[in-house]
Scaffold this motif. Structure first.
Motif, mmCIF file in Angstrom:
data_model
loop_
_atom_site.group_PDB
_atom_site.id
_atom_site.type_symbol
_atom_site.label_atom_id
_atom_site.label_comp_id
_atom_site.label_asym_id
_atom_site.label_seq_id
_atom_site.Cartn_x
_atom_site.Cartn_y
_atom_site.Cartn_z
ATOM 1 N N ALA A 70 43.297 41.596 55.010
ATOM 2 C CA ALA A 70 43.284 40.722 56.280
ATOM 3 C C ALA A 70 41.947 40.194 55.443
ATOM 4 O O ALA A 70 41.162 38.862 55.681
ATOM 5 N N ASN A 71 40.910 41.499 54.978
ATOM 6 C CA ASN A 71 39.443 40.493 54.258
ATOM 7 C C ASN A 71 39.746 40.396 52.628
ATOM 8 O O ASN A 71 38.638 40.591 52.060
ATOM 9 N N ALA A 72 40.860 40.785 52.318
ATOM 10 C CA ALA A 72 41.353 40.586 50.632
ATOM 11 C C ALA A 72 40.369 39.357 50.303
ATOM 12 O O ALA A 72 39.982 39.245 48.914
ATOM 13 N N ILE A 73 40.837 38.667 50.704
ATOM 14 C CA ILE A 73 40.389 37.078 50.297
ATOM 15 C C ILE A 73 38.842 37.162 50.098
ATOM 16 O O ILE A 73 37.950 36.627 49.787
ATOM 17 N N PRO A 96 51.986 37.085 47.091
ATOM 18 C CA PRO A 96 51.856 36.211 45.495
ATOM 19 C C PRO A 96 50.523 35.202 45.818
ATOM 20 O O PRO A 96 50.036 35.023 45.257
ATOM 21 N N ALA A 97 51.143 34.479 46.942
ATOM 22 C CA ALA A 97 49.809 33.166 46.949
ATOM 23 C C ALA A 97 48.517 33.579 47.911
ATOM 24 O O ALA A 97 47.934 32.940 46.664
ATOM 25 N N ARG A 101 45.590 32.751 45.007
ATOM 26 C CA ARG A 101 44.220 32.205 45.445
ATOM 27 C C ARG A 101 43.010 33.088 44.539
ATOM 28 O O ARG A 101 42.166 32.153 44.514
ATOM 29 N N ILE A 102 43.055 34.536 44.945
ATOM 30 C CA ILE A 102 42.173 35.235 44.429
ATOM 31 C C ILE A 102 42.270 35.383 43.107
ATOM 32 O O ILE A 102 41.436 34.840 42.278
ATOM 33 N N ILE A 161 51.132 36.845 37.329
ATOM 34 C CA ILE A 161 50.511 37.977 38.472
ATOM 35 C C ILE A 161 51.289 37.419 39.774
ATOM 36 O O ILE A 161 51.944 36.525 40.162
ATOM 37 N N GLY A 162 50.663 38.055 41.141
ATOM 38 C CA GLY A 162 51.977 38.384 41.657
ATOM 39 C C GLY A 162 53.350 38.953 41.469
ATOM 40 O O GLY A 162 53.444 39.634 43.042
ATOM 41 N N LYS A 163 53.470 39.738 40.948
ATOM 42 C CA LYS A 163 54.586 40.937 40.876
ATOM 43 C C LYS A 163 54.392 42.215 41.392
ATOM 44 O O LYS A 163 55.301 42.115 41.737
ATOM 45 N N ALA A 164 53.270 42.810 40.771
ATOM 46 C CA ALA A 164 52.660 43.754 41.965
ATOM 47 C C ALA A 164 52.973 43.569 43.249
ATOM 48 O O ALA A 164 53.457 44.700 43.981
#
Length: 280
Positions: A70-73, A96-97, A101-102, A161-164
């Motif tokens: 929840a705090n990643a962004i 992934p979305a 954004r990050i 980016i997004g696959k992991a």
């Protein structure tokens, strides 16, 4: 040598950061706003404290973000505000979305943004989690090199980016939801004094449903009768004050396969049908 910054030294972040110490000059962390437990962990793992986030960003070549999803962004926004010019690795369990954004937040200044996902328990003498990495090839390889010979096992996924992040959430969707479902199932059995019988049934299985992909079409073909069964399970749970939403949600998924009555399709069609909601 590379300087690594860790945001933040929770149980996973501190342990992962410590595993890189043999390959980096310093593992930095920022005590500003962190709990006493975080401070104690950082000292225990030998992480080096800095004055504030600005100093961490200025001194770090690579920053790994390991925080509550929840705090990643929010964490990425704070790093972006410092115009961090190095390689930023978001290793949180995010969609992934959210990872995209990050990437958009950091890329104007960062040398690279790498998508990361940790699968497993915090590294130790007995536990060796995997660190999946995707995104730019060379930065991902550089991050992987930080953990050479450690208990963290880096695995590079070719591509965007997004696959992991997608891999992590695909796994966690089953692994964590199944833990919750097991607890709810046991609670229902306990309310009716049949918990020992339930355990006896379960102990007869030796594999994970997640590995039995060939059974997906069979499940789809039986959905027409399994969905009502789970609706009844939801009613039974509700009758004893247990949460019924998991059963109702599972029934809703099965209802997307309702037209496949007793006709198992191929795996590809089975999975495609999950993207098509039934007509109301």
């Amino acid at each position: 040598m590379t300087t690594l910054g860790i945001l933040h030294p929770g149980s996973m972040g501190a342990a992962v950061g410590a595993q890189a110490k043999a390959q980096v000059s310093d593992v930095l962390w920022c005590p500003e706003g962190r709990s006493q437990a975080s401070q104690d962990r950082a000292r225990r793992y030998g992480l080096a404290a800095v004055a504030d986030l600005a100093e961490l960003c200025a001194r770090s070549d690579v920053i790994i973000s390991l925080c509550p999803p929840a705090n990643a962004i929010e964490v990425a926004e704070a790093v972006a505000a410092e115009s961090f010019p190095g390689t930023y690795v978001d290793a949180n369990a995010i969609a992934p979305a959210s990872m995209a954004r990050i990437g958009d937040l950091l890329m104007p200044n960062a040398a690279a943004v790498v998508d990361g996902a940790v699968v497993g328990s915090p590294p130790s003498e007995t536990k060796k989690p995997r660190l999946y990495l995707s995104g730019p090839e060379e930065p991902a390889a550089t991050v992987a090199q930080l953990f050479r010979g450690s208990a963290v096992q880096p695995i590079i996924l070719e591509g965007r980016i997004g696959k992991a992040s997608a891999l992590k959430l695909a796994y966690t969707s089953y692994q964590k939801a199944s833990r919750v479902l097991a607890a709810v199932s046991y609670a229902l059995a306990s309310d009716h004094d049949v918990e020992e019988e339930l355990l006896d049934i379960a102990q007869g299985r030796t594999t994970s449903y997640l590995t039995e992909t060939s059974y997906f079409p069979k499940t789809a073909a039986r959905a027409w009768r399994w969905a009502p069964e789970l609706r009844e399970a939801a009613r039974a749970l509700d009758d004893v004050g247990l949460p019924a939403a998991l059963m109702d949600a599972s029934a809703e998924v099965l209802e997307r396969w309702a037209t496949l009555k007793d006709q198992p399709p191929g795996i590809e069609e089975t999975l495609n049908r999950l993207h098509i909601a039934p007509e109301s």
